[in-house]
Design a protein around this motif. Sequence first.
Motif, PDB file in Angstrom:
ATOM      1  N   PHE A 151      -1.957   6.173 -12.816  1.00  0.00           N
ATOM      2  CA  PHE A 151      -1.520   6.422 -11.447  1.00  0.00           C
ATOM      3  C   PHE A 151      -0.215   7.222 -11.491  1.00  0.00           C
ATOM      4  CE2 PHE A 151      -3.531   2.315 -11.909  1.00  0.00           C
ATOM      5  CZ  PHE A 151      -4.484   2.276 -10.900  1.00  0.00           C
ATOM      6  N   GLY A 152       0.024   7.983 -10.451  1.00  0.00           N
ATOM      7  CA  GLY A 152       1.282   8.711 -10.351  1.00  0.00           C
ATOM      8  C   GLY A 152       1.814   8.667  -8.938  1.00  0.00           C
ATOM      9  N   ARG A 153       3.140   8.485  -8.805  1.00  0.00           N
ATOM     10  CA  ARG A 153       3.751   8.434  -7.474  1.00  0.00           C
ATOM     11  C   ARG A 153       5.244   8.720  -7.596  1.00  0.00           C
ATOM     12  NH1 ARG A 153       3.511   5.464  -2.314  1.00  0.00           N
ATOM     13  NH2 ARG A 153       5.679   5.120  -1.681  1.00  0.00           N
ATOM     14  N   ASP A 154       5.732   9.683  -6.810  1.00  0.00           N
ATOM     15  CA  ASP A 154       7.161   9.967  -6.708  1.00  0.00           C
ATOM     16  C   ASP A 154       7.822  10.146  -8.069  1.00  0.00           C
ATOM     17  OD1 ASP A 154       6.819   9.637  -3.972  1.00  0.00           O
ATOM     18  OD2 ASP A 154       7.394   7.518  -4.023  1.00  0.00           O
ATOM     19  N   GLY A 155       7.146  10.875  -8.955  1.00  0.00           N
ATOM     20  CA  GLY A 155       7.730  11.143 -10.264  1.00  0.00           C
ATOM     21  C   GLY A 155       7.657   9.992 -11.244  1.00  0.00           C
ATOM     22  N   MET A 156       6.951   8.932 -10.886  1.00  0.00           N
ATOM     23  CA  MET A 156       6.773   7.795 -11.781  1.00  0.00           C
ATOM     24  C   MET A 156       5.287   7.670 -12.119  1.00  0.00           C
ATOM     25  SD  MET A 156       8.686   5.668 -13.390  1.00  0.00           S
ATOM     26  CE  MET A 156      10.195   5.807 -12.423  1.00  0.00           C
ATOM     27  N   ASN A 157       5.016   7.364 -13.392  1.00  0.00           N
ATOM     28  CA  ASN A 157       3.644   7.268 -13.873  1.00  0.00           C
ATOM     29  C   ASN A 157       3.352   5.850 -14.367  1.00  0.00           C
ATOM     30  OD1 ASN A 157       2.617  10.269 -13.974  1.00  0.00           O
ATOM     31  ND2 ASN A 157       4.733  10.281 -14.722  1.00  0.00           N
ATOM     32  N   VAL A 158       2.118   5.427 -14.143  1.00  0.00           N
ATOM     33  CA  VAL A 158       1.693   4.085 -14.533  1.00  0.00           C
ATOM     34  C   VAL A 158       0.349   4.187 -15.239  1.00  0.00           C
ATOM     35  CG1 VAL A 158       0.951   1.814 -13.694  1.00  0.00           C
ATOM     36  CG2 VAL A 158       2.934   2.941 -12.661  1.00  0.00           C
ATOM     37  N   MET A 205      -3.887 -20.426 -17.133  1.00  0.00           N
ATOM     38  CA  MET A 205      -3.089 -19.690 -18.107  1.00  0.00           C
ATOM     39  C   MET A 205      -3.260 -18.210 -17.795  1.00  0.00           C
ATOM     40  SD  MET A 205      -5.514 -20.199 -21.467  1.00  0.00           S
ATOM     41  CE  MET A 205      -7.271 -19.776 -21.423  1.00  0.00           C
ATOM     42  N   TRP A 206      -2.147 -17.468 -17.841  1.00  0.00           N
ATOM     43  CA  TRP A 206      -2.275 -16.069 -17.467  1.00  0.00           C
ATOM     44  C   TRP A 206      -1.103 -15.223 -17.956  1.00  0.00           C
ATOM     45  CZ3 TRP A 206      -1.073 -19.812 -13.705  1.00  0.00           C
ATOM     46  CH2 TRP A 206       0.192 -19.718 -13.123  1.00  0.00           C
ATOM     47  N   ALA A 207      -1.419 -13.965 -18.154  1.00  0.00           N
ATOM     48  CA  ALA A 207      -0.447 -12.885 -18.252  1.00  0.00           C
ATOM     49  C   ALA A 207      -1.116 -11.721 -17.547  1.00  0.00           C
ATOM     50  CB  ALA A 207      -0.132 -12.543 -19.701  1.00  0.00           C
ATOM     51  N   PHE A 208      -0.509 -11.226 -16.488  1.00  0.00           N
ATOM     52  CA  PHE A 208      -1.163 -10.143 -15.749  1.00  0.00           C
ATOM     53  C   PHE A 208      -0.139  -9.141 -15.230  1.00  0.00           C
ATOM     54  CE2 PHE A 208      -0.731 -13.435 -12.331  1.00  0.00           C
ATOM     55  CZ  PHE A 208      -0.012 -12.712 -11.392  1.00  0.00           C
ATOM     56  N   ALA A 209      -0.669  -7.969 -14.852  1.00  0.00           N
ATOM     57  CA  ALA A 209       0.147  -6.925 -14.236  1.00  0.00           C
ATOM     58  C   ALA A 209      -0.619  -6.378 -13.039  1.00  0.00           C
ATOM     59  CB  ALA A 209       0.440  -5.814 -15.228  1.00  0.00           C
ATOM     60  N   ILE A 210       0.044  -6.305 -11.898  1.00  0.00           N
ATOM     61  CA  ILE A 210      -0.547  -5.753 -10.681  1.00  0.00           C
ATOM     62  C   ILE A 210       0.285  -4.559 -10.241  1.00  0.00           C
ATOM     63  CG2 ILE A 210      -1.076  -6.165  -8.239  1.00  0.00           C
ATOM     64  CD1 ILE A 210      -1.526  -9.118  -8.943  1.00  0.00           C
ATOM     65  N   TYR A 211      -0.387  -3.421 -10.084  1.00  0.00           N
ATOM     66  CA  TYR A 211       0.299  -2.221  -9.595  1.00  0.00           C
ATOM     67  C   TYR A 211      -0.009  -2.043  -8.115  1.00  0.00           C
ATOM     68  CZ  TYR A 211       1.800   2.582  -8.938  1.00  0.00           C
ATOM     69  OH  TYR A 211       2.431   3.721  -8.483  1.00  0.00           O
ATOM     70  N   ASN A 212       1.052  -1.892  -7.332  1.00  0.00           N
ATOM     71  CA  ASN A 212       0.949  -1.690  -5.892  1.00  0.00           C
ATOM     72  C   ASN A 212       1.209  -0.210  -5.606  1.00  0.00           C
ATOM     73  OD1 ASN A 212       1.309  -1.537  -3.125  1.00  0.00           O
ATOM     74  ND2 ASN A 212       2.525  -3.420  -2.980  1.00  0.00           N
ATOM     75  N   GLN A 213       0.149   0.517  -5.285  1.00  0.00           N
ATOM     76  CA  GLN A 213       0.296   1.954  -5.056  1.00  0.00           C
ATOM     77  C   GLN A 213       1.067   2.258  -3.777  1.00  0.00           C
ATOM     78  OE1 GLN A 213      -3.279   4.447  -6.169  1.00  0.00           O
ATOM     79  NE2 GLN A 213      -4.291   2.436  -6.152  1.00  0.00           N
ATOM     80  N   LYS A 214       1.156   1.282  -2.861  1.00  0.00           N
ATOM     81  CA  LYS A 214       1.876   1.515  -1.613  1.00  0.00           C
ATOM     82  C   LYS A 214       3.362   1.726  -1.845  1.00  0.00           C
ATOM     83  CE  LYS A 214      -1.115  -1.077   1.579  1.00  0.00           C
ATOM     84  NZ  LYS A 214      -1.180  -2.267   2.489  1.00  0.00           N
ATOM     85  N   ASP A 215       3.959   0.823  -2.645  1.00  0.00           N
ATOM     86  CA  ASP A 215       5.411   0.918  -2.847  1.00  0.00           C
ATOM     87  C   ASP A 215       5.796   1.277  -4.281  1.00  0.00           C
ATOM     88  OD1 ASP A 215       4.962  -1.428  -4.245  1.00  0.00           O
ATOM     89  OD2 ASP A 215       5.937  -2.731  -2.790  1.00  0.00           O
ATOM     90  N   GLY A 216       4.791   1.462  -5.163  1.00  0.00           N
ATOM     91  CA  GLY A 216       5.085   1.902  -6.525  1.00  0.00           C
ATOM     92  C   GLY A 216       5.631   0.816  -7.428  1.00  0.00           C
ATOM     93  N   THR A 217       5.498  -0.458  -7.045  1.00  0.00           N
ATOM     94  CA  THR A 217       6.023  -1.543  -7.889  1.00  0.00           C
ATOM     95  C   THR A 217       4.951  -2.057  -8.841  1.00  0.00           C
ATOM     96  OG1 THR A 217       5.459  -3.237  -6.256  1.00  0.00           O
ATOM     97  CG2 THR A 217       7.676  -2.278  -6.145  1.00  0.00           C
TER      98      THR A 217
END
Length: 606
Positions: A38-45, A122-134
Amino acid sequence: MCGIAGYIGKAKIDEARVFKTLDIMKNRGPDSRQFMSFGRDGMNVALLHARLSIIDLDVRSNQPFVIGDYAVVYNGEIYNYVEIKDELEKKGVKFNTTSDTEVLLRAYMEYGTRCVEFFEGMWAFAIYNQKDGTLFLSRDRFAEKPLYIYRTDDAVYFASEIKFLKLLSGRSFTVNTKQILRYLVNGYKSLYKKNETFFNEIEEIPYATNLTIDRRLGMSFRKYWEPSCRPEKMSIEEAVEGVRQRLIESVKIRLRSDVPLAFCLSGGIDSASLVSIAVKEFGCDIASFSIIESDERYNEYDNIMATVNDLGCRHTLIELHHEQSLSRLRELVRYHDVPVATITYFVHSLLSEAISGSGYRVAFSGTAADELFTGYYDHFILHLYEIRNHPDYGKYLSDWQRNIQVFVRNPLLRNPNLYMEDRNMRKHVFDESEEFQTYLTRDFFEPFTEHHFCDSLLRNRMMNELFHEATRVILHEDDLNSMKYSIENRSPYLDSRLFDFAYSIPAEYLIVGGFGKYILREAMKGILNDKVRLDRQKKGFNASIDSIIDFKDEDTRNYLLEDNPIYDIIKRDCIESLIDRDFFPNSHSKFMFSFINAKMFYEING
């Protein structure tokens, strides 16, 4: 149960590194390996995922899993996903799969970062929010699932394993010599005393912690749960019934699976209780797997077979031997990316291999029962200190003297007044560390410290073991050994509701009649066979180093003494003297195992 990795940063990540990383994630995820960028505002994920299918085996539940502007990569199991899904459906939420992955992401969309407070699992996760880039990352309450990060000025990388970080970032990491020295001198229980890893550049996200990374790479850590000890007034019958109900419920939700289940079975009450609940309470058709050790200090054959015969379950026995132990250990060190913590986890790898070879994808273990209900010999002495003013103290003392003292090998722990004489005595935790310091070529001393959870000496010690010492190491090793063979490991004692209740039980009930884990034993009456339920001797899931390594073999001796960077910090003549011994006391056996692992670690990372 899967593998995850990812990146957020200013530059676009090299896709060749992404594909190389996905390739080495295949053990964790043999069923599907995918990524999204994903890409947003000069930041890539970039989000990477390797899937081991356990629940909803359909490809519709592959990851990265996307709903609208949200994408998740996730390793673990939310065991109460059925109940959470029911609540969300009442709110009008529609589901397209039967997976816990979709429940996790929709819970985040409904509750935000508070979603983790509703999860049991039990968990380890990552959620990317394209709305705010977090990018939102989270790790479970007990740190069952690993989550490492590597950060630079322009990027943050995360992953389930250190090797994934190396490949994804394209960087080499430097060995943290101080962590090696801790491991050698103070032993495996020192490894989580400091917020350090075996590599200087790598961090581990703490237990019960959320991390939010914003579009400017600002990082915000938040602890969402703090363990506590709050004893309540209750009868011993209420304590027993409370544990029984909660443990059965914990096993029940952890039996949720679309693939067959296996159980690691030792001779102790911890794992045998879980197998017995699965068979007798839920009628499960399961298989159990056990290690048989010829050293009588660790041989649990009679107890193991008592459980197997009582339940009639399918069973596999695995015997230890010397053949190819060093090459197998080197392979484990390479896969783990760090030294293997204890001999136990060399042994555990044999179990994982056998379970996988028999076609199972989920294995249960009895991890953390000792830390919930009192399982170690020092707990008896701490308990005597705890109830020193109890009107029946004399009976508690005589019960210990009659039933337990005979089994205790450590002379410190044979003194019932140990903590009355010195409530700060912890010398046995870093056993023989003063001697091991003399083996070094340089000065190293790190005093024992512990976290303050509560004022109870016994409960505080148990919680330190759970969150900073023994259990943390066990979970790390369980995860890597299991995932090396594409198996999910489940630990029913690590249930937050069971934990909260166990730490509300009055201390006087924890040990009764010379029985440690008294409440657990009583809770299992009628479920677990009495031979195991009433066995007082603790052997532990362990083995002698002589059972796996032949120190009389000339090739082995030559290998251990050959040139290696380890001899920049360890005196070679001390190792030579140890090799020449005819017998290893327990602490020296542990040290020699640590030395061999550290040597191999330097060979791989030199």
